[in-house]
Design an enzyme around this catalytic site. Sequence first.
Site, short mmCIF file in Angstrom:
data_model
loop_
_atom_site.label_atom_id
_atom_site.label_comp_id
_atom_site.label_asym_id
_atom_site.label_seq_id
_atom_site.Cartn_x
_atom_site.Cartn_y
_atom_site.Cartn_z
N SER A 285 0.82 -1.21 0.00
CA SER A 285 0.00 0.00 0.00
C SER A 285 0.86 1.26 0.00
O SER A 285 1.55 1.54 -0.96
CB SER A 285 -0.95 -0.05 1.21
OG SER A 285 -1.86 0.99 1.19
N ASP A 296 10.02 5.35 -10.14
CA ASP A 296 9.58 5.93 -11.42
C ASP A 296 10.23 7.28 -11.70
O ASP A 296 10.41 7.67 -12.86
CB ASP A 296 8.06 6.10 -11.43
CG ASP A 296 7.35 4.78 -11.68
OD1 ASP A 296 8.03 3.73 -11.66
OD2 ASP A 296 6.12 4.78 -11.87
N LYS A 310 -0.56 -4.19 -3.44
CA LYS A 310 -1.86 -3.61 -3.08
C LYS A 310 -1.95 -2.19 -3.65
O LYS A 310 -1.32 -1.27 -3.15
CB LYS A 310 -2.06 -3.56 -1.56
CG LYS A 310 -3.41 -2.97 -1.15
CD LYS A 310 -3.54 -2.90 0.37
CE LYS A 310 -4.88 -2.31 0.76
NZ LYS A 310 -5.05 -0.90 0.37
#
Length: 532
Positions: A285, A296, A310
């Site tokens: 999460s 990224d 998740k």
Amino acid sequence: MKQKIISLITLFAGVFFVNAQNQDFQPAQKLRFVEQIIENYYVDTVKPDHLVEEAIVAMLKTLDPHSTYSNAEETKALTEPLQGNFSGIGIQFNMLDDTIRVIQTVVGGPSEKVGILAGDRIMTANDTLLSGVKMPQAEVMKHLRGPKGSVVMIKVLRKGTPEPIEFRIVRDEIPTYSVSAAYMADDNTGYIKITLFGETTAKEVSEAMDKLSKQGMKDLIIDLEDNGGGYLSAAVDLADMFLNKGDMVVYTDGLNVKPSFYTNKKDGNMTDGRLIVMVNQYSASASEILSGAMQDNDRGVIVGRRTFGKGLVQRPFPFPDGSMIRLTTARYYTPSGRSIQKPYTSGNDDDYNTDLLHRYKAGEFSSADSIHFDPALMKTTLKLNRPVYGGGGIMPDAFVPIDTTYYTDYYRDLVAKAIINRYCNQYIDDNRKELKKKYSTESDFVAKFTVTDAMLNDLTKLGEREGVEFNKEQFDISEPVIRTITKGLIGRDLFEQSTYYRIANHLNPIYRRALEIINSPAEYDAILSHNK
């Protein structure tokens, strides 16, 4: 009378049938009718509240694995750790041999103020016996916690004091912490362990970074192993510290909600310096939001094993009685556009619930070659165009297999019967004053304290008395980890939780690999440029 009852049933059934034929008949009406039918005509007594709760739970199970219902008590237990405080007496304790033992008191908290000491055994709270009665820990918490300003009378047993000591404690707000360790791993590298993402996480991390910067920190390791997540906002605030103005952290989107984009409004306070994020299969999460943002944006190196996967956002819907639904309303996407949510069919998906077991059996924890991603879900990082994949957690930039070097059945049995913890508790009780006098600071203890052969002999004898048969061959294999964990637990009791990580982390292969990479600028840069 019998005829009257039959007539009522017929009438009710007729009304139900007529409404059922009506094109405007709504599913919610059907639920109300079913509840009324059961309440009025079921053979035994039923509780309407229980019926409704069971219906809610059953409905949510048809949706996804993370939409859940919690009653008032469960809701309180879920939200307290994330909110940053609760009302109680301010102690950290453990339960061994059916005894509540104080590990340490919260500095400035109610228990410290009245004189509760580490090592005290709590026997009663307001005349309710807590020790020696096999009371579940959740039940113990009910007796120790309570509204701010309320009074609880505590009786404790203290080594060297023949009679129980009674304390009158006024409960107060007790802070809960999401940073469980912060220390300098070497002259240039700071280490911060984050256990959850709550209201105070960003503030705690900022304070820890300030402290470490004053000690010479230039590079940083963030440990998110076993961190199951928490608040989305906490992950965003934390990511902001390491990104530049305009960098995206995450975005969310769903069928019935508008997309929300979380972009850095200003440069973070640590946009330079090497950064490593440690993760494993239990990192989920909010941990994956932070990891995905760093990966990224090519801001840091992710080290460890593939994360949980998740990528669903839950919105809380509280009810007046204190219960709550946490309903999945959106998916979150990393800056490159990845949804890292692993596949599921519904909330009752057995494959989803046993996914980690499947990963283990497939060899994924031992070899990166066992991990396969769908090529159709490939994206590229935003600055260096490295390939990254969605659909199943965050894959680390540097994979670290699970280490079973020191694992044996003998060590497993010692842990299962809490032999190491019990030995450490007794050792601390017998030697606390001498240890505090000899090791006045945490650094002294970490550098100089040694777990002796005599101590290990006493530990193994305790194990034998408790049914753990000594195995010399297996003991020799596990000896390094037994020594380290023993020292770490003693250090934790003498000083703080962070002491344990300072001592035990060198056993963690993910931590060791993180230190190798962060101290090798060439390897760090090669990983980020994907020229491995």
